[in-house]
Design a protein around this motif. Structure first.
Motif, mmCIF file in Angstrom:
data_model
loop_
_atom_site.group_PDB
_atom_site.id
_atom_site.type_symbol
_atom_site.label_atom_id
_atom_site.label_comp_id
_atom_site.label_asym_id
_atom_site.label_seq_id
_atom_site.Cartn_x
_atom_site.Cartn_y
_atom_site.Cartn_z
ATOM 1 N N ARG A 198 0.689 -1.127 -0.052
ATOM 2 C CA ARG A 198 -0.159 0.064 0.007
ATOM 3 C C ARG A 198 0.767 1.297 -0.066
ATOM 4 N NH1 ARG A 198 -2.724 -4.065 -0.830
ATOM 5 N NH2 ARG A 198 -5.054 -4.326 0.148
ATOM 6 N N LEU A 199 1.916 1.269 -0.686
ATOM 7 C CA LEU A 199 2.957 2.346 -0.809
ATOM 8 C C LEU A 199 2.579 3.051 -2.093
ATOM 9 C CD1 LEU A 199 5.363 3.671 0.265
ATOM 10 C CD2 LEU A 199 6.744 1.829 -0.545
ATOM 11 N N ASN A 200 2.724 4.286 -2.061
ATOM 12 C CA ASN A 200 2.821 5.254 -3.228
ATOM 13 C C ASN A 200 4.073 5.090 -4.012
ATOM 14 O OD1 ASN A 200 2.943 7.736 -5.049
ATOM 15 N ND2 ASN A 200 0.929 8.412 -4.016
ATOM 16 N N PRO A 201 4.013 4.818 -5.484
ATOM 17 C CA PRO A 201 5.183 4.522 -6.137
ATOM 18 C C PRO A 201 6.032 5.729 -6.173
ATOM 19 C CG PRO A 201 3.340 4.516 -7.427
ATOM 20 C CD PRO A 201 2.805 4.582 -6.158
ATOM 21 N N CYS A 232 -9.837 -1.394 -8.948
ATOM 22 C CA CYS A 232 -8.941 -2.104 -8.149
ATOM 23 C C CYS A 232 -9.891 -3.375 -7.395
ATOM 24 C CB CYS A 232 -8.583 -1.205 -6.957
ATOM 25 S SG CYS A 232 -7.684 -1.901 -5.464
ATOM 26 N N ARG A 233 -8.964 -4.254 -7.098
ATOM 27 C CA ARG A 233 -9.647 -5.521 -6.534
ATOM 28 C C ARG A 233 -9.908 -5.354 -4.971
ATOM 29 N NH1 ARG A 233 -8.686 -9.921 -10.008
ATOM 30 N NH2 ARG A 233 -6.976 -9.772 -11.436
ATOM 31 N N VAL A 234 -9.321 -4.121 -4.550
ATOM 32 C CA VAL A 234 -9.791 -4.166 -3.032
ATOM 33 C C VAL A 234 -10.700 -2.874 -2.771
ATOM 34 C CG1 VAL A 234 -8.575 -3.179 -0.679
ATOM 35 C CG2 VAL A 234 -7.539 -4.998 -2.466
ATOM 36 N N SER A 254 -5.805 5.205 -4.808
ATOM 37 C CA SER A 254 -6.609 5.124 -3.388
ATOM 38 C C SER A 254 -5.943 4.400 -2.489
ATOM 39 C CB SER A 254 -8.166 4.592 -3.852
ATOM 40 O OG SER A 254 -8.661 4.549 -2.523
ATOM 41 N N CYS A 255 -5.872 3.107 -2.894
ATOM 42 C CA CYS A 255 -5.176 2.056 -1.773
ATOM 43 C C CYS A 255 -3.671 2.534 -1.527
ATOM 44 C CB CYS A 255 -5.126 0.547 -2.447
ATOM 45 S SG CYS A 255 -6.845 0.008 -2.294
ATOM 46 N N GLN A 256 -2.988 3.117 -2.592
ATOM 47 C CA GLN A 256 -1.554 3.450 -2.433
ATOM 48 C C GLN A 256 -1.434 5.215 -2.385
ATOM 49 O OE1 GLN A 256 -0.871 0.620 -5.947
ATOM 50 N NE2 GLN A 256 1.258 1.051 -5.130
ATOM 51 N N ALA A 257 -2.411 5.764 -2.004
ATOM 52 C CA ALA A 257 -2.570 7.202 -1.832
ATOM 53 C C ALA A 257 -1.323 7.750 -0.967
ATOM 54 C CB ALA A 257 -3.773 7.830 -1.236
ATOM 55 N N THR A 293 -11.427 1.538 -7.076
ATOM 56 C CA THR A 293 -10.839 2.633 -7.761
ATOM 57 C C THR A 293 -10.331 2.017 -9.146
ATOM 58 O OG1 THR A 293 -10.610 3.970 -5.952
ATOM 59 C CG2 THR A 293 -9.480 4.680 -7.746
ATOM 60 N N ASN A 294 -10.505 2.789 -10.141
ATOM 61 C CA ASN A 294 -9.660 2.476 -11.267
ATOM 62 C C ASN A 294 -8.377 2.560 -11.288
ATOM 63 O OD1 ASN A 294 -12.180 1.832 -12.623
ATOM 64 N ND2 ASN A 294 -11.977 3.623 -13.946
ATOM 65 N N VAL A 295 -7.616 1.384 -11.722
ATOM 66 C CA VAL A 295 -6.100 1.442 -11.768
ATOM 67 C C VAL A 295 -5.587 2.294 -12.765
ATOM 68 C CG1 VAL A 295 -4.101 -0.308 -12.109
ATOM 69 C CG2 VAL A 295 -6.058 -1.133 -10.591
#
Length: 332
Positions: free
Chosen positions: A240-243, A307-309, A329-332, A312-314
């Motif tokens: 869950r890390l923002n790249p 997103c599978r979780v 979202s998950c990686q905000a 939100t669109n990947v």
């Protein structure tokens, strides 16, 4: 580009089928004629993978370094004896919650292959080998051996039973022992080479000082070995890390967890022959994931899909010339 699990699988097959064998070497294409002449008639004594590179030692301290790069591939023909550490995976589903799920029949992937018993990626249609836990046999029972050269073969390695053709590598060169050590010294730690705890400390020490985005740090083979586009996207999502977070701003414990997750995923990749990155799959879902790439990843290759979780669109963007997939979202 094949990622680290593929190169380890290929190296293990070389260990099984070429090590301790006298090898005839040639360069049908002609671009590696001098190198092939140095290898010809020597015995392969050991082989190892480090990240995305393979190093094979021959008698008299002559080494072959191969980096497949974007387009390289090994094609095998003849008698292929399965590496038991790979073939034994026929009864297992990996080292996550899928462990122990029985295999009633082989699962074929998009290439029509059973990846549990395949040589390793890139698995292309032209690679025809039969591998099993208990038997060896001709890849093509009524074909002549050695097979005719097809296409631009940079290097052909040949024993009395097995043929390996190398096409399109980024690097194919002869090295002496000091040059091999220098090449490996340029690479970051690989969980399957040396002490993984020491590798973790090395990775954290370097990554925690980097002002570069962590999405680029993970692709830097001088920082950590073997991670490519697929594993990069999946590791970051799992954390869950923002790249775009600079490496130096990632908490040290999270960097450690990235490394430990890479240890887990690399082991699963070597065992299954697939970049399996989703946990807690039912037996049915796991079989589906083994057969279809689109069912085995969280975000990779899912641009525009929910997103599978969180739903939100990947998104996908360019990062140093490679596609980066992530969930905003998950990686905000």
């Amino acid at each position: 580009m094949p990622e680290g699990h593929s190169v380890h699988r290929i190296a293990r097959q070389f260990a099984r089928n070429f090590v301790d064998q006298t090898v005839a070497a040639s360069s049908p294409q002609g671009r590696f004629a001098d190198g092939a002449a140095l290898l010809d008639g020597r015995r392969m004594t050991t082989v190892r993978a480090v990240g995305k590179q393979m190093f094979a030692e021959f008698t008299d301290d002559v080494w072959l370094r191969v980096h497949l790069g974007m387009y390289g591939a090994w094609d095998f023909a003849g008698e292929i004896e399965a590496d038991p550490t790979i073939a034994a995976a026929n009864g297992r589903m990996g080292q996550t919650n899928q462990r122990g799920v029985p295999m009633e029949e082989p699962i074929l992937d998009e290439a029509g292959e059973n990846s549990l018993a395949s040589i390793g990626a890139p698995r292309r249609a032209r690679v025809h080998v039969r591998m099993s836990e208990q038997t060896t046999g001709l890849a093509d029972g009524d074909a002549d051996f050695p097979p005719p050269v097809v296409g631009q073969v940079r290097l052909r390695l040949l024993t009395e039973r097995t043929c390996a053709d190398l096409r399109g590598p980024t690097a194919c060169q002869i090295q002496d022992p000091d040059e091999v050590l220098a090449s490996i010294a340029k690479l970051g730690p690989d969980p399957l080479v040396g002490d993984p705890h020491e590798g973790e400390d090395r990775f954290v020490a370097v990554a925690s000082r980097k002002p570069t985005a962590i999405g680029l740090v993970l692709m830097d083979q001088a920082v950590i070995s073997g991670i490519g586009n697929v594993y990069r996207a999946e590791l970051l999502f799992r954390a869950r890390l923002n790249p775009h977070t600079p490496g130096r701003d990632v908490p040290v414990e999270l960097l450690r967890e990235l490394w430990r997750d890479w240890v887990r995923l690399l082991a699963i990749g070597v065992e299954t022959g697939q970049m399996m990155t989703m946990d807690d799959l039912s037996p049915e879902d796991h079989r589906r994931a083994m057969a279809h790439r689109d069912d085995r990843h969280w975000v990779y290759h899912r641009a525009g899909l929910p997103c599978r979780v969180c739903g939100t669109n990947v998104v996908v963007e360019e990062a140093a010339g490679r596609k980066l997939y992530w969930c905003p979202s998950c990686q905000a």
